[in-house]
Design an enzyme around this catalytic site. Structure first.
Site, PDB file in Angstrom:
ATOM      1  N   HIS A   8      10.454 -66.595  63.712  1.00 60.76           N
ATOM      2  CA  HIS A   8       9.833 -67.899  63.484  1.00 60.76           C
ATOM      3  C   HIS A   8      10.207 -68.380  62.079  1.00 60.76           C
ATOM      4  O   HIS A   8      10.612 -67.571  61.225  1.00 60.76           O
ATOM      5  CB  HIS A   8       8.322 -67.802  63.635  1.00 60.76           C
ATOM      6  CG  HIS A   8       7.879 -67.713  65.061  1.00 60.76           C
ATOM      7  ND1 HIS A   8       6.742 -67.060  65.453  1.00 60.76           N
ATOM      8  CD2 HIS A   8       8.429 -68.218  66.202  1.00 60.76           C
ATOM      9  CE1 HIS A   8       6.600 -67.159  66.756  1.00 60.76           C
ATOM     10  NE2 HIS A   8       7.612 -67.849  67.235  1.00 60.76           N
ATOM     11  N   THR A  34      18.406 -66.399  68.553  1.00 63.57           N
ATOM     12  CA  THR A  34      18.130 -67.809  68.769  1.00 63.57           C
ATOM     13  C   THR A  34      18.826 -68.600  67.668  1.00 63.57           C
ATOM     14  O   THR A  34      19.220 -68.051  66.642  1.00 63.57           O
ATOM     15  CB  THR A  34      16.607 -68.060  68.789  1.00 63.57           C
ATOM     16  OG1 THR A  34      16.014 -67.433  67.649  1.00 63.57           O
ATOM     17  CG2 THR A  34      15.974 -67.505  70.064  1.00 63.57           C
ATOM     18  N   THR A  37      18.096 -68.726  63.533  1.00 60.30           N
ATOM     19  CA  THR A  37      18.084 -67.333  63.092  1.00 60.30           C
ATOM     20  C   THR A  37      19.501 -66.767  63.140  1.00 60.30           C
ATOM     21  O   THR A  37      19.981 -66.161  62.181  1.00 60.30           O
ATOM     22  CB  THR A  37      17.128 -66.492  63.961  1.00 60.30           C
ATOM     23  OG1 THR A  37      15.806 -67.031  63.862  1.00 60.30           O
ATOM     24  CG2 THR A  37      17.116 -65.037  63.517  1.00 60.30           C
ATOM     25  N   GLY A  55      14.556 -71.418  69.568  1.00 62.13           N
ATOM     26  CA  GLY A  55      13.442 -71.014  70.424  1.00 62.13           C
ATOM     27  C   GLY A  55      12.750 -72.150  71.147  1.00 62.13           C
ATOM     28  O   GLY A  55      12.618 -72.127  72.379  1.00 62.13           O
ATOM     29  N   ASP A  60      14.316 -68.789  73.533  1.00 66.84           N
ATOM     30  CA  ASP A  60      13.472 -67.665  73.953  1.00 66.84           C
ATOM     31  C   ASP A  60      13.672 -67.396  75.446  1.00 66.84           C
ATOM     32  O   ASP A  60      13.734 -66.249  75.880  1.00 66.84           O
ATOM     33  CB  ASP A  60      11.996 -67.955  73.685  1.00 66.84           C
ATOM     34  CG  ASP A  60      11.680 -68.123  72.211  1.00 66.84           C
ATOM     35  OD1 ASP A  60      12.412 -67.579  71.364  1.00 66.84           O
ATOM     36  OD2 ASP A  60      10.679 -68.801  71.905  1.00 66.84           O
ATOM     37  N   ASP A  80       5.332 -65.331  63.560  1.00 66.60           N
ATOM     38  CA  ASP A  80       4.404 -65.827  62.552  1.00 66.60           C
ATOM     39  C   ASP A  80       3.055 -66.004  63.235  1.00 66.60           C
ATOM     40  O   ASP A  80       2.829 -67.013  63.906  1.00 66.60           O
ATOM     41  CB  ASP A  80       4.904 -67.154  61.978  1.00 66.60           C
ATOM     42  CG  ASP A  80       3.943 -67.754  60.966  1.00 66.60           C
ATOM     43  OD1 ASP A  80       2.920 -67.107  60.646  1.00 66.60           O
ATOM     44  OD2 ASP A  80       4.206 -68.878  60.509  1.00 66.60           O
ATOM     45  N   HIS A  87       6.034 -73.611  71.373  1.00 67.00           N
ATOM     46  CA  HIS A  87       6.618 -72.920  72.526  1.00 67.00           C
ATOM     47  C   HIS A  87       5.941 -71.570  72.781  1.00 67.00           C
ATOM     48  O   HIS A  87       6.553 -70.650  73.307  1.00 67.00           O
ATOM     49  CB  HIS A  87       8.131 -72.761  72.332  1.00 67.00           C
ATOM     50  CG  HIS A  87       8.512 -71.951  71.132  1.00 67.00           C
ATOM     51  ND1 HIS A  87       8.259 -72.352  69.848  1.00 67.00           N
ATOM     52  CD2 HIS A  87       9.125 -70.753  71.035  1.00 67.00           C
ATOM     53  CE1 HIS A  87       8.696 -71.434  69.006  1.00 67.00           C
ATOM     54  NE2 HIS A  87       9.229 -70.442  69.702  1.00 67.00           N
ATOM     55  N   ASP A  90       6.505 -69.706  76.007  1.00 67.17           N
ATOM     56  CA  ASP A  90       7.809 -69.040  76.094  1.00 67.17           C
ATOM     57  C   ASP A  90       7.786 -67.698  75.360  1.00 67.17           C
ATOM     58  O   ASP A  90       8.363 -66.715  75.818  1.00 67.17           O
ATOM     59  CB  ASP A  90       8.917 -69.916  75.503  1.00 67.17           C
ATOM     60  CG  ASP A  90       9.099 -71.229  76.232  1.00 67.17           C
ATOM     61  OD1 ASP A  90       8.705 -71.312  77.416  1.00 67.17           O
ATOM     62  OD2 ASP A  90       9.632 -72.168  75.617  1.00 67.17           O
ATOM     63  N   ARG A  96       6.119 -60.514  77.674  1.00 64.55           N
ATOM     64  CA  ARG A  96       5.761 -59.957  78.980  1.00 64.55           C
ATOM     65  C   ARG A  96       6.988 -59.328  79.644  1.00 64.55           C
ATOM     66  O   ARG A  96       6.919 -58.229  80.190  1.00 64.55           O
ATOM     67  CB  ARG A  96       5.179 -61.052  79.872  1.00 64.55           C
ATOM     68  CG  ARG A  96       4.799 -60.577  81.252  1.00 64.55           C
ATOM     69  CD  ARG A  96       4.266 -61.748  82.113  1.00 64.55           C
ATOM     70  NE  ARG A  96       4.245 -61.364  83.488  1.00 64.55           N
ATOM     71  CZ  ARG A  96       5.297 -61.381  84.313  1.00 64.55           C
ATOM     72  NH1 ARG A  96       6.472 -61.785  83.878  1.00 64.55           N
ATOM     73  NH2 ARG A  96       5.192 -60.993  85.559  1.00 64.55           N
TER      74      ARG A  96
END
Length: 137
Positions: A8, A34, A37, A55, A60, A80, A87, A90, A96
């Site tokens: 983030h 992403t 980054t 992202g 993401d 963060d 998002h 996402d 998950r």
């Protein structure tokens, strides 16, 4: 190994310091990130990084798709937790998927260091078995 790197906005500097500290280890693996980054990692470390969208624009989800296809071995995601993310669904879906597919996930520098040290020692070689590969592939 295939490693995804996400940070983030307020954590991007931390990610760059982390990647720089362990550059020799990261240089031995395929890196994905992403948008911003990835761009900053490439500019500041000269490592090769496959970049996805940022992202909030689907990056993401692009990384999540690789996880769902069992094509990623580790995710380092410096989140963060003090700033609302537009998002967030996402982000939750990505986390998950890591749980569903047993992909090691670090969401902070402490856990990332444990994973990267394990990677260096070979503790994550079981991922190649999970992907159906042999050690020589």
């Amino acid at each position: 190994m295939e490693i995804a790197l996400i940070a983030h906005d307020k954590k991007k500097d931390d990610m760059l310091r982390f990647i720089t500290a362990y550059k020799k280890i990261f240089a031995k693996h395929r890196l994905y990130a992403t948008g911003t980054t990835g761009k900053r990692i490439i500019e500041e470390t000269k490592l090769s990084v496959h970049r996805f969208q940022s992202g909030p624009f689907g990056g993401d989800q692009e990384i999540g798709a690789l996880i769902a296809k069992n094509k990623l071995d580790m995710v380092i995601f410096f989140r963060d937790p003090l700033t609302a993310q537009p998002h967030e669904p996402d982000v939750s879906a990505l986390m998950r998927l890591c749980d569903v597919y047993s992909v090691p996930l670090a969401t902070n520098m402490g856990t990332a260091e444990v994973l990267i040290r394990g990677l260096e020692k070979g503790d994550l070689d079981w991922r190649s078995i999970t992907r159906g590969e042999t050690k020589n592939e």
